[in-house]
Design an enzyme around this catalytic site. Structure first.
Site, PDB file in Angstrom:
ATOM      1  N   THR A  17      -0.076   9.985   8.814  1.00  0.00           N
ATOM      2  CA  THR A  17      -0.216   8.810   9.681  1.00  0.00           C
ATOM      3  C   THR A  17       1.049   7.951   9.664  1.00  0.00           C
ATOM      4  O   THR A  17       1.609   7.622  10.710  1.00  0.00           O
ATOM      5  CB  THR A  17      -1.417   7.975   9.192  1.00  0.00           C
ATOM      6  OG1 THR A  17      -2.547   8.827   9.172  1.00  0.00           O
ATOM      7  CG2 THR A  17      -1.681   6.797  10.098  1.00  0.00           C
ATOM      8  N   GLU A 133       9.619  -1.404   0.376  1.00  0.00           N
ATOM      9  CA  GLU A 133       8.979  -2.514   1.089  1.00  0.00           C
ATOM     10  C   GLU A 133       7.545  -2.181   1.512  1.00  0.00           C
ATOM     11  O   GLU A 133       6.652  -3.038   1.475  1.00  0.00           O
ATOM     12  CB  GLU A 133       9.804  -2.866   2.335  1.00  0.00           C
ATOM     13  CG  GLU A 133       9.258  -4.016   3.135  1.00  0.00           C
ATOM     14  CD  GLU A 133       9.238  -5.318   2.339  1.00  0.00           C
ATOM     15  OE1 GLU A 133      10.298  -5.841   2.047  1.00  0.00           O
ATOM     16  OE2 GLU A 133       8.129  -5.796   2.008  1.00  0.00           O
ATOM     17  N   VAL A 136       3.719  -2.527  -0.714  1.00  0.00           N
ATOM     18  CA  VAL A 136       2.824  -3.678  -0.873  1.00  0.00           C
ATOM     19  C   VAL A 136       2.734  -4.443   0.443  1.00  0.00           C
ATOM     20  O   VAL A 136       3.747  -4.795   1.046  1.00  0.00           O
ATOM     21  CB  VAL A 136       3.339  -4.646  -1.971  1.00  0.00           C
ATOM     22  CG1 VAL A 136       2.353  -5.803  -2.151  1.00  0.00           C
ATOM     23  CG2 VAL A 136       3.553  -3.928  -3.290  1.00  0.00           C
ATOM     24  N   ILE A 140       3.967  -6.625   6.003  1.00  0.00           N
ATOM     25  CA  ILE A 140       4.436  -7.950   5.561  1.00  0.00           C
ATOM     26  C   ILE A 140       5.695  -7.764   4.704  1.00  0.00           C
ATOM     27  O   ILE A 140       5.656  -7.020   3.732  1.00  0.00           O
ATOM     28  CB  ILE A 140       3.371  -8.658   4.687  1.00  0.00           C
ATOM     29  CG1 ILE A 140       2.032  -8.735   5.409  1.00  0.00           C
ATOM     30  CG2 ILE A 140       3.848 -10.037   4.268  1.00  0.00           C
ATOM     31  CD1 ILE A 140       0.893  -9.221   4.512  1.00  0.00           C
ATOM     32  N   GLY A 191     -12.573   4.894   9.853  1.00  0.00           N
ATOM     33  CA  GLY A 191     -11.260   5.331   9.366  1.00  0.00           C
ATOM     34  C   GLY A 191     -10.533   4.275   8.555  1.00  0.00           C
ATOM     35  O   GLY A 191      -9.378   4.459   8.173  1.00  0.00           O
ATOM     36  N   GLU A 194     -11.211   5.432   2.820  1.00  0.00           N
ATOM     37  CA  GLU A 194     -11.078   6.866   2.530  1.00  0.00           C
ATOM     38  C   GLU A 194     -12.461   7.451   2.232  1.00  0.00           C
ATOM     39  O   GLU A 194     -13.361   6.742   1.784  1.00  0.00           O
ATOM     40  CB  GLU A 194     -10.210   7.059   1.275  1.00  0.00           C
ATOM     41  CG  GLU A 194      -8.833   6.442   1.351  1.00  0.00           C
ATOM     42  CD  GLU A 194      -7.883   7.248   2.221  1.00  0.00           C
ATOM     43  OE1 GLU A 194      -8.143   8.431   2.457  1.00  0.00           O
ATOM     44  OE2 GLU A 194      -6.886   6.660   2.672  1.00  0.00           O
ATOM     45  N   LYS A 209      -0.326  -2.545  -6.599  1.00  0.00           N
ATOM     46  CA  LYS A 209       0.505  -3.482  -5.829  1.00  0.00           C
ATOM     47  C   LYS A 209       0.828  -4.721  -6.662  1.00  0.00           C
ATOM     48  O   LYS A 209       1.954  -5.242  -6.614  1.00  0.00           O
ATOM     49  CB  LYS A 209      -0.213  -3.854  -4.528  1.00  0.00           C
ATOM     50  CG  LYS A 209      -0.338  -2.653  -3.574  1.00  0.00           C
ATOM     51  CD  LYS A 209      -1.335  -2.906  -2.455  1.00  0.00           C
ATOM     52  CE  LYS A 209      -1.395  -1.721  -1.491  1.00  0.00           C
ATOM     53  NZ  LYS A 209      -2.510  -1.822  -0.539  1.00  0.00           N
TER      54      LYS A 209
HETATM   55  N1  HSE Z   1      -5.738   1.642   1.228  1.00  0.00           N
HETATM   56  C1  HSE Z   1      -4.936   0.467   1.390  1.00  0.00           C
HETATM   57  C2  HSE Z   1      -5.755  -0.644   1.988  1.00  0.00           C
HETATM   58  C3  HSE Z   1      -3.758   0.677   2.288  1.00  0.00           C
HETATM   59  O1  HSE Z   1      -6.928  -0.458   2.279  1.00  0.00           O
HETATM   60  O2  HSE Z   1      -5.228  -1.721   2.115  1.00  0.00           O
HETATM   61  C4  HSE Z   1      -2.639   1.391   1.632  1.00  0.00           C
HETATM   62  O3  HSE Z   1      -2.029   0.567   0.677  1.00  0.00           O
END
Ligand code: HSE
Length: 443
Positions: A17, A133, A136, A140, A191, A194, A209
């Site tokens: 993606t 970048e 996290v 942003i 979607g 996961e 993060k």
């Molecule tokens: N799975 C993360 C979220 C996105 O739901 O924010 C990827 O860091």
């Protein structure tokens, strides 16, 4: 010393993606980027084991390959973009690229959080840059803000809503008064979540993060073991309703801050007052509040995930890499040592997770018999934990156990854990484990 470089060669490893979003952005905004940078970002290879699935972007003839190692080793590739994810082949490719002196751009927070020291050492050894970048906050530019925009500051605190999946689930649970499992299934169908959601809903993705942000803020690798982590799995809609009744919203909040006991880092469901800006961040959006000693409080908001937002951050790193390569310099390396934390040198001091202090929201299923509340309050008091307020609604006359909400005064996490264990073991006073969520009062 600026070099007369007209093109920077880019290899994208991982055509999922985000990879497809990066390729699309490089192709569609290539001319714009060239005008802005004075150098062309030339896509030389796109590698993935699956190069037959339609990703919704037309890759120029001859660029798609299943051989990632060959793609990164091409002499005309200067910047290697790792979007494979995980800590296996992704790590191997990154180390190979850094050893060859190539700039690496990655969105892989798990790899950074678990193997950051090794990767940064490899970057130093190879004289290469490692940019992240997109790891996290998706689109942003929070890494750039911490590394560059706020570099004059000692960072006092970072509060982040950093997981779109969790924020989406919490928002829908609150707005539509739906149970956790129903919303999780809807998020999976849409979607957003996961099929195997534990990385998100158990707080690990947010902890990765938080570790990356803490490392940037304090100039020293912050190990995941120092991040007190709890997720939102199985959250009861009743707690969202009780929190709302008291003027709070529940958010999965990453908190990183400097205190008298050292740097604390945690990820927990947290009650945030309705009036605070972070309480207004809803759905899949992310937000980060950073407080610096010079600038004061700053706030960053945007899409924390998804193809286009993440691609925006990845391409910004490629652009930075291109400018640094053209100038013949390395990008700004991480500040070394604890001096960045404002300490007088030496190792960074971490607040042990059990020493982190905050107020707490507690919900007990309490035996509806005179004296039970006093027993529970006595155990809390014996651990130095006071009670700020109590909520108990009238229950059905025949109810044996009734919900009782206690808001505590500031307590250390370790004392709270010990008190709750003692209360759970107290013969019949409460049923099951108490729900305990942090309440954040901010500075
Ligand atoms: N799975 C993360 C979220 C996105 O739901 O924010 C990827 O860091």
């Amino acid at each position: 010393m600026s070099k007369d470089i007209k093109e920077i060669g880019v290899a994208v490893l991982g055509f999922g993606t985000v990879g497809a979003g990066v390729v699309e952005t490089l192709l569609e905004n290539g001319d714009l980027l060239e005008r802005r940078l004075g150098v062309r970002l030339a896509l030389r290879a796109v590698a993935d084991l699956d190069i037959t699935t339609d990703r919704g972007v037309v890759v120029p003839e001859g660029l798609l390959t299943t051989d990632g190692a060959a793609a990164l080793a091409r002499p005309d590739v200067d910047v290697v973009v790792e979007l494979i994810g995980g800590t296996g082949i992704a790590k191997k490719f990154i180390l190979q690229a850094l050893a060859a002196g190539k700039t690496v751009v990655t969105a892989n927070k798990k790899l950074l959080a678990e193997h950051g020291a090794e990767l940064l050492a490899a970057a130093d050894a190879g004289g290469a840059d490692l940019l992240f970048e997109a790891s996290v906050g998706g689109g942003i530019p929070i890494i750039k803000a911490l590394r560059e925009g706020l570099c004059a500051n000692r960072i006092e605190s970072i509060y982040g809503i950093l997981n779109g999946t969790c924020n989406y689930i919490l928002t829908r649970m609150e707005e539509e008064k739906l149970p956790f499992d129903t919303v999780l299934k809807a998020a999976q169908a849409a979607g957003y979540a996961e099929a195997e959601p534990s990385l998100d809903i158990d707080g690990h993705d947010t902890a990765h993060k938080a570790a990356v942000l803490a490392t940037l803020a304090y100039g020293q690798i912050v190990p995941l073991g120092k991040v007190r982590t709890a997720g939102i799995r199985g959250m009861d809609a009743a707690d969202i309703a009780y929190a709302a009744e008291m003027g709070y919203r529940i958010k999965l909040l990453a908190i990183v801050r400097r205190g008298p006991d050292g740097v604390e880092a945690s990820v927990q469901p947290t009650l945030v007052a309705h009036s605070h800006q972070l309480a207004a961040v809803s759905g899949v959006f992310n937000a980060v509040q950073v407080r610096g000693d010079v600038v004061g409080t700053t706030l960053y908001y945007g899409r924390g995930a998804g193809r286009a937002a993440t691609a925006s951050a990845v391409v910004a790193d490629i652009a930075d890499a291109a400018l640094a390569l053209r100038a013949g310099v390395r990008h700004r390396p991480l500040p070394a040592g604890a001096a960045a934390a404002g300490d007088a040198g030496g190792a960074l001091r971490f607040c042990p997770p059990e020493a982190i202090r905050s107020r707490y929201y507690l919900r007990f299923a309490m035996l509806d018999r005179p004296g039970t509340l006093a027993r529970v309050a006595t155990v809390l008091g014996n651990h130095g934990i006071g009670i700020d307020s109590v909520i108990q609604h009238e229950a059905a006359p025949d109810a044996e156990y009734v919900p009782v909400i206690l808001v505590t005064s500031a307590a250390r996490a370790g004392e709270l854990d010990a008190a709750l264990a003692e209360i759970a073991a107290a013969d019949g006073a409460v049923q099951g484990d108490a729900v305990a969520y942090r309440i954040e009062d901010f500075e």
